[in-house]
Enzyme design. Structure first.
Site, PDB file in Angstrom:
ATOM      1  N   GLU A   1      24.591  35.501 -10.842  1.00  0.00           N
ATOM      2  CA  GLU A   1      24.744  34.064 -11.097  1.00  0.00           C
ATOM      3  C   GLU A   1      23.400  33.347 -10.891  1.00  0.00           C
ATOM      4  O   GLU A   1      23.025  32.491 -11.681  1.00  0.00           O
ATOM      5  CB  GLU A   1      25.807  33.500 -10.144  1.00  0.00           C
ATOM      6  CG  GLU A   1      26.444  32.204 -10.617  1.00  0.00           C
ATOM      7  CD  GLU A   1      27.758  31.922  -9.876  1.00  0.00           C
ATOM      8  OE1 GLU A   1      28.684  32.761  -9.930  1.00  0.00           O
ATOM      9  OE2 GLU A   1      27.858  30.858  -9.250  1.00  0.00           O
TER      10      GLU A   1
ATOM     11  N   GLU B   1      34.736  19.582  -4.186  1.00  0.00           N
ATOM     12  CA  GLU B   1      34.507  19.922  -5.602  1.00  0.00           C
ATOM     13  C   GLU B   1      34.570  18.664  -6.466  1.00  0.00           C
ATOM     14  O   GLU B   1      33.749  18.487  -7.363  1.00  0.00           O
ATOM     15  CB  GLU B   1      35.533  20.957  -6.087  1.00  0.00           C
ATOM     16  CG  GLU B   1      35.318  22.363  -5.517  1.00  0.00           C
ATOM     17  CD  GLU B   1      34.122  23.104  -6.132  1.00  0.00           C
ATOM     18  OE1 GLU B   1      33.605  22.694  -7.184  1.00  0.00           O
ATOM     19  OE2 GLU B   1      33.696  24.107  -5.530  1.00  0.00           O
TER      20      GLU B   1
ATOM     21  N   GLU C   1      35.983  29.564  -5.702  1.00  0.00           N
ATOM     22  CA  GLU C   1      35.817  30.281  -6.969  1.00  0.00           C
ATOM     23  C   GLU C   1      36.877  29.857  -7.990  1.00  0.00           C
ATOM     24  O   GLU C   1      36.601  29.730  -9.184  1.00  0.00           O
ATOM     25  CB  GLU C   1      35.914  31.798  -6.737  1.00  0.00           C
ATOM     26  CG  GLU C   1      34.773  32.389  -5.892  1.00  0.00           C
ATOM     27  CD  GLU C   1      33.428  32.395  -6.600  1.00  0.00           C
ATOM     28  OE1 GLU C   1      33.043  31.383  -7.201  1.00  0.00           O
ATOM     29  OE2 GLU C   1      32.731  33.432  -6.523  1.00  0.00           O
TER      30      GLU C   1
ATOM     31  N   ASP D   1      23.755  22.809  -9.017  1.00  0.00           N
ATOM     32  CA  ASP D   1      24.598  23.976  -8.743  1.00  0.00           C
ATOM     33  C   ASP D   1      23.761  25.199  -8.361  1.00  0.00           C
ATOM     34  O   ASP D   1      24.192  26.045  -7.585  1.00  0.00           O
ATOM     35  CB  ASP D   1      25.515  24.281  -9.942  1.00  0.00           C
ATOM     36  CG  ASP D   1      26.841  24.888  -9.490  1.00  0.00           C
ATOM     37  OD1 ASP D   1      27.317  24.529  -8.395  1.00  0.00           O
ATOM     38  OD2 ASP D   1      27.393  25.742 -10.193  1.00  0.00           O
TER      39      ASP D   1
HETATM   40  C1  LIG Z   1      30.156  23.637  -6.591  1.00  0.00           C
HETATM   41  C2  LIG Z   1      30.491  25.062  -7.022  1.00  0.00           C
HETATM   42  N1  LIG Z   1      31.729  25.538  -6.758  1.00  0.00           N
HETATM   43  C3  LIG Z   1      32.017  26.825  -7.145  1.00  0.00           C
HETATM   44  C4  LIG Z   1      31.128  27.614  -7.773  1.00  0.00           C
HETATM   45  C5  LIG Z   1      31.489  28.990  -8.245  1.00  0.00           C
HETATM   46  N2  LIG Z   1      30.707  30.040  -7.681  1.00  0.00           N
HETATM   47  C6  LIG Z   1      29.873  27.067  -8.023  1.00  0.00           C
HETATM   48  N3  LIG Z   1      28.911  27.760  -8.674  1.00  0.00           N
HETATM   49  N4  LIG Z   1      29.558  25.766  -7.664  1.00  0.00           N
END
Ligand SMILES: Cc1ncc(CN)c(N)n1
EC number: 3.5.99.2
Length: 225
Positions: free
Chosen positions: A92, A214, A144, A52
């Site tokens: 983040e 996702e 999001e 991520d």
């Molecule tokens: C795969 C993914 N999707 C959404 C987000 C949210 N910013 C993330 N960090 N990573």
């Protein structure tokens, strides 16, 4: 407003209802459900963390392209909300670095797995000027929102989330992040209301593609595919 400080029923809410099965698969995936149940495999969690981090770096570039379309195609307050989004992505990235240290994940050694690469390619396609602001902002909203809904579930009543994972869940599951997603949803709905039919169709396709990607991302974290 819907009376509860949320979002009035618009196009995006209709899609969430129409594609409820897919939405549920993205936001109640066995990986995040295992976090809520306290049974998550920590090797899987570490894999997700490293992947991520790579994704978020690409997501910054994606959001820069959304910002550019916003500046070219709209007036008003959208720009401030998107700029706020970029700031929170900067936080983040710092959070990922700290968390990686805590979980002994060497970010320098992580290389993107197939589903991550596929997702990043999709994000990169938004740099094309032909993709409209309506499609881009709708895509941003649903990306999001999947995280918001998934992680909010991990801290809702009855959760058995491990204390060391609560910070992760609160990052996206907090009421503040929910409000932020709702502001994005209102922008997306406003744009969709005024967009030509083909743009609305493309935005719905992008919405579904994000749900697919996702689900693939969570699957990848669980199974190294
Ligand atoms: C795969 C993914 N999707 C959404 C987000 C949210 N910013 C993330 N960090 N990573």
């Amino acid at each position: 407003m819907d009376g509860g400080g949320g979002v009035e029923a618009g196009t995006t809410a209709a899609w969430m209802a129409r594609h409820g099965g897919m939405y549920e698969r993205a936001t109640r995936h066995p990986f995040t459900v295992s976090i809520r149940e306290g049974t998550v495999d920590l090797a899987t969690f570490r894999r997700w963390l490293g992947q991520d981090y790579m994704f978020v770096k690409e997501f910054v570039a994606f959001l820069a392209s959304v910002l550019l379309k916003c500046c070219r195609q709209t007036e008003g307050l959208d720009m401030e909300i998107i700029l706020g989004g970029l700031t929170s992505l900067s936080d983040e990235l710092s959070w990922f670095k700290k968390e990686a240290e805590k979980w002994s994940v060497n970010l320098a050694e992580v290389s993107p797995l197939r589903s991550n690469t596929e997702y990043c390619r999709f994000l990169q396609s938004f740099s094309e000027p032909e993709i409209s602001y309506t499609v881009a902002i709708t895509t941003f909203w649903i990306i999001e929102t999947v995280y918001q809904d998934s992680f909010a579930f991990c801290i809702e009543e009855g959760n058995k989330t491990l204390p060391e994972l609560l910070g992760t869940c609160q990052r996206w599951g907090s009421p503040e992040f929910k409000q932020y997603c709702q502001s994005l949803q209102r922008i997306a709905d406003r744009c969709l209301e005024n967009a030509p039919a083909d743009a609305v169709r493309s935005a719905e396709e992008a919405f579904l593609r994000v749900l697919e990607l996702e689900i693939g991302f969570w699957d990848m974290s669980s199974s190294q595919s």
